[in-house]
Design a protein around this motif. Structure first.
Motif, PDB file in Angstrom:
ATOM      1  N   GLY A 126       0.783  -1.241   0.000  1.00 18.61           N
ATOM      2  CA  GLY A 126       0.000   0.000   0.000  1.00 18.61           C
ATOM      3  C   GLY A 126       0.805   1.276   0.000  1.00 18.61           C
ATOM      4  N   THR A 127       2.055   1.239  -0.482  1.00 23.93           N
ATOM      5  CA  THR A 127       2.896   2.427  -0.415  1.00 23.93           C
ATOM      6  C   THR A 127       2.751   3.344  -1.626  1.00 23.93           C
ATOM      7  OG1 THR A 127       4.726   1.195  -1.392  1.00 23.93           O
ATOM      8  CG2 THR A 127       4.607   1.268   1.019  1.00 23.93           C
ATOM      9  N   LYS A 128       2.142   2.867  -2.709  1.00 20.54           N
ATOM     10  CA  LYS A 128       2.000   3.675  -3.917  1.00 20.54           C
ATOM     11  C   LYS A 128       0.627   4.336  -3.970  1.00 20.54           C
ATOM     12  CE  LYS A 128       6.050   2.300  -5.262  1.00 20.54           C
ATOM     13  NZ  LYS A 128       7.202   3.212  -5.072  1.00 20.54           N
ATOM     14  N   ILE A 129       0.580   5.486  -4.638  1.00 22.33           N
ATOM     15  CA  ILE A 129      -0.677   6.169  -4.910  1.00 22.33           C
ATOM     16  C   ILE A 129      -1.113   5.748  -6.311  1.00 22.33           C
ATOM     17  CG2 ILE A 129      -1.848   8.391  -5.086  1.00 22.33           C
ATOM     18  CD1 ILE A 129       0.455   9.552  -3.348  1.00 22.33           C
ATOM     19  N   LEU A 130      -2.268   5.117  -6.435  1.00 22.79           N
ATOM     20  CA  LEU A 130      -2.721   4.526  -7.689  1.00 22.79           C
ATOM     21  C   LEU A 130      -3.641   5.491  -8.418  1.00 22.79           C
ATOM     22  CD1 LEU A 130      -3.469   0.939  -6.351  1.00 22.79           C
ATOM     23  CD2 LEU A 130      -1.321   1.845  -7.259  1.00 22.79           C
ATOM     24  N   VAL A 131      -3.356   5.735  -9.701  1.00 18.78           N
ATOM     25  CA  VAL A 131      -4.027   6.774 -10.483  1.00 18.78           C
ATOM     26  C   VAL A 131      -4.973   6.144 -11.498  1.00 18.78           C
ATOM     27  CG1 VAL A 131      -3.703   8.753 -12.020  1.00 18.78           C
ATOM     28  CG2 VAL A 131      -1.995   8.236 -10.264  1.00 18.78           C
ATOM     29  N   GLY A 154      -4.647  -4.634  -0.237  1.00 21.36           N
ATOM     30  CA  GLY A 154      -3.886  -3.866   0.736  1.00 21.36           C
ATOM     31  C   GLY A 154      -4.363  -2.435   0.801  1.00 21.36           C
ATOM     32  N   PRO A 155      -3.710  -1.606   1.649  1.00 21.95           N
ATOM     33  CA  PRO A 155      -4.224  -0.250   1.948  1.00 21.95           C
ATOM     34  C   PRO A 155      -3.726   0.844   1.012  1.00 21.95           C
ATOM     35  CG  PRO A 155      -2.389  -0.736   3.395  1.00 21.95           C
ATOM     36  CD  PRO A 155      -2.565  -1.964   2.528  1.00 21.95           C
ATOM     37  N   SER A 156      -3.758   0.626  -0.291  1.00 17.70           N
ATOM     38  CA  SER A 156      -3.284   1.646  -1.228  1.00 17.70           C
ATOM     39  C   SER A 156      -4.197   2.864  -1.217  1.00 17.70           C
ATOM     40  CB  SER A 156      -3.222   1.084  -2.651  1.00 17.70           C
ATOM     41  OG  SER A 156      -2.291   0.035  -2.762  1.00 17.70           O
ATOM     42  N   THR A 157      -3.615   4.028  -1.518  1.00 15.51           N
ATOM     43  CA  THR A 157      -4.388   5.245  -1.742  1.00 15.51           C
ATOM     44  C   THR A 157      -4.713   5.352  -3.220  1.00 15.51           C
ATOM     45  OG1 THR A 157      -3.393   6.421   0.120  1.00 15.51           O
ATOM     46  CG2 THR A 157      -4.347   7.765  -1.629  1.00 15.51           C
ATOM     47  N   LEU A 158      -5.963   5.666  -3.525  1.00 13.70           N
ATOM     48  CA  LEU A 158      -6.411   5.840  -4.905  1.00 13.70           C
ATOM     49  C   LEU A 158      -6.572   7.324  -5.213  1.00 13.70           C
ATOM     50  CD1 LEU A 158      -9.124   3.054  -5.208  1.00 13.70           C
ATOM     51  CD2 LEU A 158      -7.151   3.304  -6.711  1.00 13.70           C
ATOM     52  N   LEU A 159      -6.132   7.729  -6.399  1.00 12.73           N
ATOM     53  CA  LEU A 159      -6.340   9.094  -6.886  1.00 12.73           C
ATOM     54  C   LEU A 159      -7.275   9.024  -8.084  1.00 12.73           C
ATOM     55  CD1 LEU A 159      -5.802  12.127  -7.117  1.00 12.73           C
ATOM     56  CD2 LEU A 159      -3.738  11.593  -8.444  1.00 12.73           C
ATOM     57  N   ALA A 177     -12.396  10.113   1.042  1.00  7.36           N
ATOM     58  CA  ALA A 177     -12.527   8.958   1.930  1.00  7.36           C
ATOM     59  C   ALA A 177     -11.148   8.685   2.502  1.00  7.36           C
ATOM     60  CB  ALA A 177     -13.077   7.740   1.198  1.00  7.36           C
ATOM     61  N   ASP A 178     -11.056   7.728   3.402  1.00  3.62           N
ATOM     62  CA  ASP A 178      -9.799   7.476   4.098  1.00  3.62           C
ATOM     63  C   ASP A 178      -8.643   7.210   3.145  1.00  3.62           C
ATOM     64  OD1 ASP A 178      -8.029   6.960   6.237  1.00  3.62           O
ATOM     65  OD2 ASP A 178      -8.397   4.809   6.050  1.00  3.62           O
ATOM     66  N   ARG A 179      -8.878   6.444   2.105  1.00  5.41           N
ATOM     67  CA  ARG A 179      -7.813   6.112   1.159  1.00  5.41           C
ATOM     68  C   ARG A 179      -8.190   6.500  -0.262  1.00  5.41           C
ATOM     69  NH1 ARG A 179      -7.499  -0.031   2.526  1.00  5.41           N
ATOM     70  NH2 ARG A 179      -9.608   0.437   3.250  1.00  5.41           N
ATOM     71  N   LEU A 180      -8.944   7.561  -0.395  1.00  9.49           N
ATOM     72  CA  LEU A 180      -9.402   8.016  -1.704  1.00  9.49           C
ATOM     73  C   LEU A 180      -9.256   9.528  -1.820  1.00  9.49           C
ATOM     74  CD1 LEU A 180     -10.723   7.498  -4.422  1.00  9.49           C
ATOM     75  CD2 LEU A 180     -12.958   7.593  -3.299  1.00  9.49           C
TER      76      LEU A 180
END
Length: 377
Positions: A126-131, A154-159, A177-180
């Motif tokens: 979950g370390t990358k920001i997914l675009v 896993g806990p990835s952040t989505l953009l 949202a938490d990871r968005l």
């Protein structure tokens, strides 16, 4: 430069934290034009949303297994590698005829196996920001299903990126949202010409999304944050076409690539003023022969200052590279420029328009020798 903490270096560092979830190759070019080349399974791939969700749900178990991959040649003469199982089309970067198809296909099997493993590792930690880009009218439920499929790993952040249209202005990315995270760019690149990136909005979005996801401060993206590498005369100048018939007139300086860092992206920018009677077809900037990001003049905007710029890498093997302005027109066409800068970085940075009021086209001011002169505000 070290005391300022160069914005170009900060943007490059932040771009490395992002990975594309496909759609097309546009974000891969954003990273390239920003000066970085991270690996990524879907970086230069066309990836339909439903196939992406299906692949995520099964960990792309059939992606790249024997018999899954096919080679085809695009209309532009480039080999694409197609996954039959997931309808993913990846640009191999090889032109038809440059490599034996059998050798390329074997190489693609090995490359994609490695990248798939790394992609799944990135999802897990979950370390990358997914675009992922979405249309303004796409249902929220579609992106929700994508997020669910990603977060199962896993806990990835989505953009989530949408188009704002011509009225785009720099604004902070927002956490929905938490990871968005959601944000906008002015426009997406054309579907079949993903390299035609509108780079400035992407750089603002990458910087803001990174700062939000990592709890960091936004980078300085004003012009002074991209220090000049070669001084240029920034005074007011009038540029007149040099040809009887429409053709290129260049107003450039020949720069020795040895005078700048060869591995860095550099940008030339200038403010231009187009008079009402201008009949040319293009006004543009150049930062070497190989442009990366750019913004040409909007010929519909007359009688006002607008900024043009181009970013590129100066080729170390070249004796000289052109840096400056160009026009397609005749010797009856002319325009004004002021505030030329050549700096290290992928975008010119923000700055105020010149405080110059030019003479009306019908009543031009002239000096004692009959030359046009501006009025100062």
């Amino acid at each position: 430069m070290s005391g300022i903490r160069d914005a170009a270096a900060i943007l490059a560092e932040r771009l490395h934290a992002f990975r594309s979830l496909g759609d097309n190759c546009e974000f891969g070019f954003v990273q390239r034009y920003g000066g970085v080349e991270p690996s990524g399974l879907l970086r230069f791939s066309y990836t339909p949303l439903e196939d992406l969700i299906r692949g995520l749900r099964c960990g792309f178990s059939d992606f790249g297994v024997p018999g899954d991959l096919r080679l085809s040649v695009s209309a532009g003469g480039t080999y694409y590698c197609h996954s039959v199982a997931y309808n993913i089309w990846a640009n191999t970067g090889h032109s038809a005829g440059s490599i034996a198809p059998e050798a390329l296909l074997e190489r693609e099997y090995g490359r994609l196996a490695h990248l798939k493993g790394k992609f799944l590792e990135d999802l897990a930690d979950g370390t990358k920001i997914l675009v992922r880009k979405t249309g303004r009218d796409d249902p929220e439920s579609d992106f929700a299903r994508l997020a669910e499929a990603v977060w199962a790993h896993g806990p990835s952040t989505l953009l989530r990126v949408t188009e704002a249209g011509p009225g785009w202005v720099p604004e902070p990315a927002r956490r929905v949202a938490d990871r968005l995270i959601a944000g906008t760019v002015r426009r997406f690149a054309p579907a079949e010409q993903a390299w035609e990136v509108d780079l400035e909005p992407w750089m603002h979005l990458v910087d803001g999304a990174y700062a939000l996801a990592r709890g960091a401060a936004p980078a300085r993206l004003d012009a002074d944050a991209f220090p000049e590498v070669l001084p240029l005369p920034g005074r007011l100048r009038r540029h007149v076409g040099r040809h009887r018939e429409p053709a290129l007139s260049a107003y450039t300086r020949a720069v020795d690539p040895a005078a700048v860092r060869g591995d860095a992206v550099h940008v030339f920018s200038s403010w231009v003023w187009i008079p009402e009677d201008f009949a040319g077809t293009r006004i543009f900037a150049a930062a070497g022969y190989a442009r990366l990001g750019w913004r040409d003049a909007d010929l519909s905007r007359r009688g006002c200052w607008q900024r043009v710029w181009a970013a590129g890498r100066l080729r170390p093997e070249a004796a000289r590279e052109p840096v400056g302005l160009g026009m397609i027109g005749t010797r009856r066409d002319a325009f004004w420029s002021v505030g030329a800068r050549f700096a290290e970085g992928p975008i010119p940075g923000e700055g105020p328009a010149p405080a110059l009021r030019m003479p009306p086209a019908r009543f031009p001011g002239r000096d004692l020798l009959g030359r046009l002169v501006p009025r100062f505000a």
